[in-house]
Scaffold this active site. Structure first.
Site, PDB file in Angstrom:
ATOM      1  N   CYS A   1      -0.682  -9.882  -1.805  1.00 24.64           N
ATOM      2  CA  CYS A   1      -2.150  -9.799  -1.830  1.00 24.64           C
ATOM      3  C   CYS A   1      -2.773 -10.468  -3.052  1.00 24.64           C
ATOM      4  O   CYS A   1      -3.882 -11.001  -2.971  1.00 24.64           O
ATOM      5  CB  CYS A   1      -2.583  -8.349  -1.721  1.00 24.64           C
ATOM      6  SG  CYS A   1      -2.182  -7.660  -0.100  1.00 24.64           S
TER       7      CYS A   1
ATOM      8  N   LYS B   1     -10.122  -4.020   2.595  1.00 23.83           N
ATOM      9  CA  LYS B   1      -9.747  -5.279   3.253  1.00 23.83           C
ATOM     10  C   LYS B   1      -8.625  -5.044   4.263  1.00 23.83           C
ATOM     11  O   LYS B   1      -7.641  -4.361   3.959  1.00 23.83           O
ATOM     12  CB  LYS B   1      -9.340  -6.330   2.218  1.00 23.83           C
ATOM     13  CG  LYS B   1      -8.139  -5.952   1.353  1.00 23.83           C
ATOM     14  CD  LYS B   1      -7.872  -7.056   0.338  1.00 23.83           C
ATOM     15  CE  LYS B   1      -6.620  -6.839  -0.474  1.00 23.83           C
ATOM     16  NZ  LYS B   1      -5.368  -6.709   0.273  1.00 23.83           N
TER      17      LYS B   1
ATOM     18  N   ASP C   1      -5.514  -3.795  -4.922  1.00 27.01           N
ATOM     19  CA  ASP C   1      -4.675  -2.833  -4.203  1.00 27.01           C
ATOM     20  C   ASP C   1      -3.817  -1.919  -5.078  1.00 27.01           C
ATOM     21  O   ASP C   1      -2.648  -1.647  -4.745  1.00 27.01           O
ATOM     22  CB  ASP C   1      -3.754  -3.576  -3.222  1.00 27.01           C
ATOM     23  CG  ASP C   1      -4.528  -4.383  -2.186  1.00 27.01           C
ATOM     24  OD1 ASP C   1      -5.762  -4.348  -2.197  1.00 27.01           O
ATOM     25  OD2 ASP C   1      -3.880  -5.065  -1.367  1.00 27.01           O
TER      26      ASP C   1
HETATM   27  C1  C5J Z   1      -0.143  -6.034  -1.049  1.00 25.03           C
HETATM   28  C2  C5J Z   1       1.507  -5.857   0.705  1.00 25.03           C
HETATM   29  N1  C5J Z   1      -1.157  -5.384  -1.574  1.00 25.03           N
HETATM   30  N2  C5J Z   1       2.498  -6.236  -0.074  1.00 25.03           N
HETATM   31  N3  C5J Z   1       0.246  -5.669   0.208  1.00 25.03           N
HETATM   32  O1  C5J Z   1       0.427  -6.903  -1.685  1.00 25.03           O
HETATM   33  O2  C5J Z   1       1.681  -5.637   1.869  1.00 25.03           O
END
Ligand code: C5J
Length: 227
Positions: free
Chosen positions: A164, A131, A26
């Site tokens: 994540c 995702k 991400d």
């Molecule tokens: C991720 C989030 N990528 N913190 N998403 O950690 O919502």
């Protein structure tokens, strides 16, 4: 056997680098830039930008060794059909998922803000996994894609460490992958949460896996490549 100097003890590399995937979670504008999802939730997004040069160096080495590279993106369909109501209403941020923001609709696939940052943009032959959840295995083809390529070991990087990144590492650990979290290639909006996550991963003899800095990882990769 080649091992990376890691905690809580050395991480044994597989026989071939093709069995070791670099997973980049991400690294999207939605989490790293003002006007995205992370910012809308009230976070200091500048914190996450600090790991970009280090992660880019690791990515460059892994590419040069022709290792499998896997990028993930947290995103939802424009009609939000893959976004549970509980997730949609969580957070009480300035903008919620699907709302229009300065970089397009928040956390929606294909919007400018949902893209991976240009510095780490995927190459055409790399695996990209959209995702809908925090974990990269939930409602995705990641498990099948890794199995198809015979990948057994994962280097886990990206953002955010305790959300994540950690969720994905726990999912991978439960599925039998040997996972190492690269400590200086992951970041959180909350320094204490990052530290706690690294400690949780390697506690109890590596209950979720290993942690190491990128320098140690790159030394191990280079050693294996030169055998
Ligand atoms: C991720 C989030 N990528 N913190 N998403 O950690 O919502």
């Amino acid at each position: 056997m080649v091992a990376i100097s890691a905690q809580p003890y050395p991480y044994a590399l597989p026989d071939r680098l093709s069995q070791l995937g670099l997973v980049i979670i991400d690294m999207q504008r939605d989490f790293l830039e003002p006007g995205g999802f992370g910012d809308a939730l009230g976070n200091d997004v500048a914190r996450l930008q600090a790991i970009v040069p280090t992660l880019k160096t690791l990515l460059t080495i892994c590419r040069s060794l022709q290792m499998p590279i896997i990028h993930t993106l947290e995103c939802h369909q424009p009609d939000l059909s893959d976004c549970p109501t509980a997730k949609l209403h969580r957070g009480k941020g300035a903008l919620k998922i699907g709302d229009p923001g300065p970089m397009g609709r928040i956390l929606i696939a294909g919007e400018p803000g949902n893209a991976i940052i240009p510095e780490l943009a995927p190459y055409p032959d790399e695996i990209v996994i959209p995702k809908p959840g925090k974990g990269a295995f939930y409602h995705t083809s990641l498990g099948e894609r890794l199995a198809d390529r015979g990948i057994t070991h994962l280097l886990i990087t990206g953002v955010t460490t305790e959300v994540c990144v950690q969720t994905t590492m726990r999912e991978a650990n439960d599925r039998g992958y040997e996972c190492l979290m690269v400590a200086d290639c992951t970041e959180s909006y909350f320094p204490a949460f990052k530290q706690a996550t690294l400690e949780m991963v390697r506690a109890q003899g590596g209950i979720v896996g290993w942690t190491a800095d990128s320098e140690a990882v790159m030394a191990g990769l280079t050693q294996l490549a030169n055998i």
